[in-house]
Design an enzyme around this catalytic site. Sequence first.
Site, PDB file in Angstrom:
ATOM      1  N   LYS A  88       0.751  -1.257  -0.122  1.00  0.00           N
ATOM      2  CA  LYS A  88      -0.066   0.197   0.163  1.00  0.00           C
ATOM      3  C   LYS A  88       0.886   1.203   0.056  1.00  0.00           C
ATOM      4  O   LYS A  88       0.396   2.244  -0.630  1.00  0.00           O
ATOM      5  CB  LYS A  88      -0.824  -0.204   1.142  1.00  0.00           C
ATOM      6  CG  LYS A  88      -1.986  -0.964   1.016  1.00  0.00           C
ATOM      7  CD  LYS A  88      -2.805  -1.033   2.349  1.00  0.00           C
ATOM      8  CE  LYS A  88      -3.931  -2.208   2.369  1.00  0.00           C
ATOM      9  NZ  LYS A  88      -4.669  -2.102   3.747  1.00  0.00           N
ATOM     10  N   GLU A  89       2.063   1.100   0.848  1.00  0.00           N
ATOM     11  CA  GLU A  89       2.872   2.352   0.988  1.00  0.00           C
ATOM     12  C   GLU A  89       3.480   2.365  -0.371  1.00  0.00           C
ATOM     13  O   GLU A  89       3.592   3.609  -0.908  1.00  0.00           O
ATOM     14  CB  GLU A  89       4.045   2.126   1.931  1.00  0.00           C
ATOM     15  CG  GLU A  89       3.241   2.141   3.548  1.00  0.00           C
ATOM     16  CD  GLU A  89       4.315   1.939   4.254  1.00  0.00           C
ATOM     17  OE1 GLU A  89       4.082   1.794   5.555  1.00  0.00           O
ATOM     18  OE2 GLU A  89       5.537   1.365   3.939  1.00  0.00           O
ATOM     19  N   LEU A  90       4.135   1.447  -1.071  1.00  0.00           N
ATOM     20  CA  LEU A  90       4.527   1.470  -2.429  1.00  0.00           C
ATOM     21  C   LEU A  90       3.657   2.066  -3.671  1.00  0.00           C
ATOM     22  O   LEU A  90       3.964   2.899  -4.469  1.00  0.00           O
ATOM     23  CB  LEU A  90       5.151  -0.159  -2.820  1.00  0.00           C
ATOM     24  CG  LEU A  90       5.966  -0.010  -3.944  1.00  0.00           C
ATOM     25  CD1 LEU A  90       7.223   0.601  -3.724  1.00  0.00           C
ATOM     26  CD2 LEU A  90       6.112  -1.444  -4.566  1.00  0.00           C
TER      27      LEU A  90
END
Length: 1197
Positions: A88-90
């Site tokens: 999700k961060e990526l």
Amino acid sequence: MTSSSSWVKTDGETPQDQVFINFRGVELRKNFVSHLEKGLKRKGINAFIDTDEEMGQELSVLLERIEGSRIALAIFSPRYTESKWCLKELAKMKERTEQKELVVIPIFYKVQPVTVKELKGDFGDKFRELVKSTDKKTKKEWKEALQYVPFLTGIVLDEKSDEDEVINIIIRKVKEILNRRSEGPPSKCSALPPQRHQKRHETFWGIELRIKQLEEKLRFGSDETTRTIGVVGMPGIGKTTLATMLYEKWNDRFLRHVLIRDIHEASEEDGLNYLATKFLQGLLKVENANIESVQAAHEAYKDQLLETKVLVILDNVSNKDQVDALLGERNWIKKGSKILITTSDKSLMIQSLVNDTYEVPPLSDKDAIKHFIRYAFDGNEGAAPGPGQGNFPKLSKDFVHYTKGNPLALQMLGKELLGKDESHWGLKLNALDQHHNSPPGQSICKMLQRVWEGSYKALSQKEKDALLDIACFRSQDENYVASLLDSDGPSNILEDLVNKFMINIYAGKVDMHDTLYMLSKELGREATATDRKGRHRLWHHHTIIAVLDKNKGGSNIRSIFLDLSDITRKWCFYRHAFAMMRDLRYLKIYSTHCPQECESDIKLNFPEGLLLPLNEVRYLHWLKFPLKEVPQDFNPGNLVDLKLPYSEIERVWEDNKDAPKLKWVNLNHSKKLNTLAGLGKAQNLQELNLEGCTALKEMHVDMENMKFLVFLNLRGCTSLKSLPEIQLISLKTLILSGCSKFKTFQVISDKLEALYLDGTAIKELPCDIGRLQRLVMLNMKGCKKLKRLPDSLGQLKALEELILSGCSKLNEFPETWGNMSRLEILLLDETAIKDMPKILSVRRLCLNKNEKISRLPDLLNKFSQLQWLHLKYCKNLTHVPQLPPNLQYLNVHGCSSLKTVAKPLVCSIPMKHVNSSFIFTNCNELEQAAKEEIVVYAERKCHLLASALKRCDESCVPEILFCTSFPGCEMPSWFSHDAIGSMVEFELPPHWNHNRLSGIALCVVVSFKNCKSHANLIVKFSCEQNNGEGSSSSITWKVGSLIEQDNQEETVESDHVFIGYTNCLDFIKLVKGQGGPKCAPTKASLEFSVRTGTGGEATLEVLKSGFSFVFEPEENRVPSPRNDDVKGKVKINKTPSANGCFKDQAKGNESPKGQWQTYIENSSTNIPSEAHSSQKTGFNGFNGMYSVCVLYEMYSH
């Protein structure tokens, strides 16, 4: 859920100066990431780390942290794809990167970039297991992020890497990016490469192969080999693109890497110290690397630099000082490093600077078309030109041809033509072809100037002048151009321009790229210089006429090139039209329409005379020069080339003038020229052309001063009677052809290599002719008064060609000439020689129209080198002895007394593939036994050709390999398919084409009925087949021709037989590729016809016709069709061949052992009713007089 994230902050830093670290916590938190966090903290860098990943940190908080960061570190590890949080961060990081609000640095911790990007191995398996419980949209976002982020410039940490060193590299890179972002946009010479999310460098088709070739030279597979490679090539060829793409591919394998762009321009603007500073900052990732001494800087950082290998790309280097400023003594470079230097100056690539050089080749035609289409059709391959799209395909090829594979030129032309219609394309192409005829300022070359402007600006003023001068003499001999340019002293100007890819020298000719040629001519029109010396080069006739008419010519004019074919009326000018052009170097008045300018009127006139007070002229070419001599005020001190063809001059100039640089003089067809006295001081003259100077009666003795004269042409000087007693010590070529009053020849140079005495009135050659030990060619054609040849002529050991055609009083050929080992061509037609000379080295011998010869020597078969033997119209010749094995051409046409030939006709037939043509036409006394022997030879020849073709490459050209012709009316018995009339139709069984067809033997009997003609004898072939589904395919080609021109019209008195053999390779390929029913019989037909030399139908009757298929040798042959499988209406021809080598198909008997193994198919034939196509195939056999054509059809049931 509360956050327990750890923060590091130093005074004076804003919250925006922070780094977000994306990683798999359970794997890296307590080791690598912990050490990295501490390192960042020591350098005062804010870093955000999610310490509670497993506890479920609020996603919105994390995404806010990413939005507030300037840099993100994405650390990919083996267990990274176990975590939805990481992905999700990526995905958010990808989004911010695309918005250019975030810089992402990928770090590959014990995984390879390709593993991440392509989701390989356990890394990919974990991802696929994770996304099973997610929706398609989320899965797609995560996958795209994994494919996108690893494509950015990153750092690899593997099992062998020093973790502390990698952490230091990460920290330095982070600091450099933060500094750069705070300073604003980087300068054009920024040491750091652009981030991968920015627009990528323009690429081109075929670059992958070039990258591979470059990688091989750099030896990336060898960790211990340091390589420095120079990449060279013309401007626009793709050097920078190639270097950039190679850098992007390999930089993540090196802990230190740097690419410096456009070093030439950067050093010009900012200086070498600044360039060296940026270089070390980029390589070391340090701030304020002040460079006062280049070598001191390398020494200061030597230990640090030697810790790891480096990848260095230096783009567009223009001199060695730039390389030295950046690389120094290179003792700081660790083994295994790779250095690439791109330049447009090949002279920089000396051995001490590079290990090897890679010259970027132009695009292939295929890749160039694709590259052009990308820009001409905006990348829309569906819109690319193809069949049915008007003239676009041809125009595209023409533009590609014009650019000669230069990617940048193709790109610029494509963009210029984008969205334009076909007529606009045609106009642009015409503008490129006719640019030199367009008025100044109207040329399309402005668009292409960008390709060359950088390299042109880097030239010195002398090099620029030379380049623009060379454009005036494109495709001329290298020595000639060098003489024009270097007439003011020694220089390596041509070599310098070759090294800088501004010109090229191929096969001794100086040339340049079409786009540079066009630009050079445009610049020549506009060029100016501060020293006010001549820089303008005038090409357009309107401009030139205006300058001459209004006396505007001044010292700024360097050259004038006036095409008389552009002028439609006569002009009269004042005598001082050229007087002010003090720096004029090149003056050319010529005609592209007709080099002789056949119009009687002289278009440029000077009724008051002409002043030419010019001292700088190197080149003076004036077609139809209107005055009696070159003006007295003209100074030839710098003159190199003087051309005054078809002029009115009576002498070159008054008195002898010093012309120390004059090398070439051409005064051809100046019919009033009566003396050469003025050239007495042209001691360096190399070539003198006086062809057609009919008033010239003598040559002056002072010509002996011309110590370097190698070429003297006096052809057609009909008033010249002899040459003076002089010695021209360098003369190699002397032409006296057509000097009809020239009676006495004497040797004036021992170095003669070619001597033309044809058409002269000489009666004999001097006895000292044997001095000419270098003479290669002697032409005495048409010397009708020549009676004898001196024995000393046999001493000419270098003589290769002797032409005595038409020497009608010559009746003896010295017997002592048998040791002339290099004589290859001997032409004795229309002489009175009684016996054929016995010179075994001869390859071509002509005795046509010799009525004294009645027999040829019995040892003719020992002439192993003889390939062509011409005996036409030897009316007393009665017998042809056994012929040598390598003879390719025999012509005894019109030998009306010829009765017999040797048996066998040829002593042995070579197994190698040798084409041959034996012509016996109009030999009406030829006995039956002789005809049978010719037929036997033809049969054997077909066998051996089939066997030889089996060993040949199938890429050989379809052609007629053998032909013969003789008087007669009977079809040879060994032809398996025959018919009365011109058409043969037959049906072959299924799978007949699996018999490894090698060729087709053809035969036709023609009735001439006292026909007179000069037609050519050629054969063409056509085939059409049906695929069994209602459609058909066909092929049409010219198989070959053996055409002999003969201007004598005569009567052909009898029927003649023509036999030929063709490989017809295209037909065989068509048969092998049939797409019709596999088990269907094949119907086919052959139609023979006779055509005149102009291609029209002749009024001649084809009496009989036939053919036989010839297959590959027996040991490789699939069983052939039997007679009872071949349907036909004509009787089966079962007459055995002369050597009994054929297989009886009906009985299946094999060929006798030891006989010829090639198989000629023997079967019945079918008389057809009609033909469906008109394709022709042909063979020569009748003295080049008629065209025998064969129509072939094939179709399936």
